[in-house]
Design a protein around this motif. Sequence first.
Motif, PDB file in Angstrom:
ATOM      1  N   ILE A 131       6.341  -1.815  -4.689  1.00  0.00           N
ATOM      2  CA  ILE A 131       4.957  -2.267  -4.538  1.00  0.00           C
ATOM      3  C   ILE A 131       4.917  -3.695  -3.998  1.00  0.00           C
ATOM      4  O   ILE A 131       4.159  -4.007  -3.062  1.00  0.00           O
ATOM      5  N   ASP A 132       5.718  -4.576  -4.572  1.00  0.00           N
ATOM      6  CA  ASP A 132       5.716  -5.982  -4.161  1.00  0.00           C
ATOM      7  C   ASP A 132       6.129  -6.132  -2.696  1.00  0.00           C
ATOM      8  O   ASP A 132       5.526  -6.914  -1.950  1.00  0.00           O
ATOM      9  N   ARG A 135       3.291  -4.891  -0.425  1.00  0.00           N
ATOM     10  CA  ARG A 135       2.183  -5.839  -0.364  1.00  0.00           C
ATOM     11  C   ARG A 135       2.561  -7.069   0.444  1.00  0.00           C
ATOM     12  O   ARG A 135       1.725  -7.640   1.177  1.00  0.00           O
ATOM     13  N   THR A 136       3.830  -7.503   0.338  1.00  0.00           N
ATOM     14  CA  THR A 136       4.297  -8.659   1.104  1.00  0.00           C
ATOM     15  C   THR A 136       4.242  -8.379   2.603  1.00  0.00           C
ATOM     16  O   THR A 136       3.945  -9.273   3.409  1.00  0.00           O
ATOM     17  N   ALA A 139       0.620  -4.442   3.329  1.00  0.00           N
ATOM     18  CA  ALA A 139       0.006  -3.175   2.936  1.00  0.00           C
ATOM     19  C   ALA A 139      -1.103  -3.411   1.922  1.00  0.00           C
ATOM     20  O   ALA A 139      -1.045  -4.349   1.123  1.00  0.00           O
ATOM     21  N   THR A 140      -2.105  -2.558   1.959  1.00  0.00           N
ATOM     22  CA  THR A 140      -3.152  -2.604   0.948  1.00  0.00           C
ATOM     23  C   THR A 140      -2.619  -1.975  -0.345  1.00  0.00           C
ATOM     24  O   THR A 140      -1.531  -1.393  -0.365  1.00  0.00           O
ATOM     25  N   GLN A 141      -3.402  -2.087  -1.414  1.00  0.00           N
ATOM     26  CA  GLN A 141      -2.981  -1.497  -2.681  1.00  0.00           C
ATOM     27  C   GLN A 141      -2.818   0.011  -2.552  1.00  0.00           C
ATOM     28  O   GLN A 141      -1.885   0.605  -3.106  1.00  0.00           O
ATOM     29  N   GLN A 143      -2.121   1.714   0.253  1.00  0.00           N
ATOM     30  CA  GLN A 143      -0.925   1.995   1.054  1.00  0.00           C
ATOM     31  C   GLN A 143       0.353   1.761   0.248  1.00  0.00           C
ATOM     32  O   GLN A 143       1.317   2.516   0.370  1.00  0.00           O
ATOM     33  N   ALA A 144       0.345   0.739  -0.582  1.00  0.00           N
ATOM     34  CA  ALA A 144       1.505   0.476  -1.435  1.00  0.00           C
ATOM     35  C   ALA A 144       1.698   1.595  -2.453  1.00  0.00           C
ATOM     36  O   ALA A 144       2.837   1.986  -2.755  1.00  0.00           O
ATOM     37  N   SER A 145       0.591   2.133  -2.969  1.00  0.00           N
ATOM     38  CA  SER A 145       0.686   3.239  -3.923  1.00  0.00           C
ATOM     39  C   SER A 145       1.243   4.491  -3.256  1.00  0.00           C
ATOM     40  O   SER A 145       2.043   5.229  -3.856  1.00  0.00           O
TER      41      SER A 145
END
Length: 228
Positions: A131-132, A135-136, A139-141, A143-145
């Motif tokens: 996830i980190d 996001r770095t 990516a949006t939340q 997309q990270a999910s």
Amino acid sequence: MNYLSDSLLAAVVLIFSFNREVQLAVWTSLYTATVAIIVAAVFGVPVGLWLGLKRFRGRRLLITLLNTLMAMPTVVIGLVLFGLFSRQGPLGEFGLLFTPIAMIAGQTVLAIPIVANYVLACVNGADQRVIDTARTLGATQFQASIQLIKEIRFGVMAALIAGFGRVIGEVGVAMMLGGNIRGSTRTMTTAIALETSKGEFVFGLSLGIVLLCVALIVNLFLNMLQQR
């Protein structure tokens, strides 16, 4: 001993003769369980992800509630939904009681906590750096999910298979909400209970063999996914 061996042989012959009653019961079981697990995935997977990724007040209470729902007797679920779908209930006007739709609804309620708990366990065991890192990289939340789901895809598949195995073998919800109607809502489990009580041991045994084969296949897939 001869009675059991003769019954077993007769049950195998009945299966491979493609008896229509056996086929209908098997089809109803597979159809309702498959649809129920698909609907349960739509709700259960996001709930498991949300509980695994978010930290908030009351989270532990929700997880405890989810674990409690996993152990809820199927007859209790059937009782609550029976009240909703009966003619005197709030959904009685739709005439859903004793239909495959009512059975699917009950099996879905039964499967959602199982799927959510499995997904939650997968998220807790996954590398949180996924996830980190996403996001770095911008990516949006959401997309990270999605990226996290890709990483734990085998665990998610195991959750769905475990839920499928649970609902296809239950009898309480199917009996109370389906009514065990011949050619419509009669599943393998309800047919086994009915036919055995009528003295049709061979017919019940044939469905029991099919149900065991389905359970074996489900568990083989589950073990394979857990190893991967």
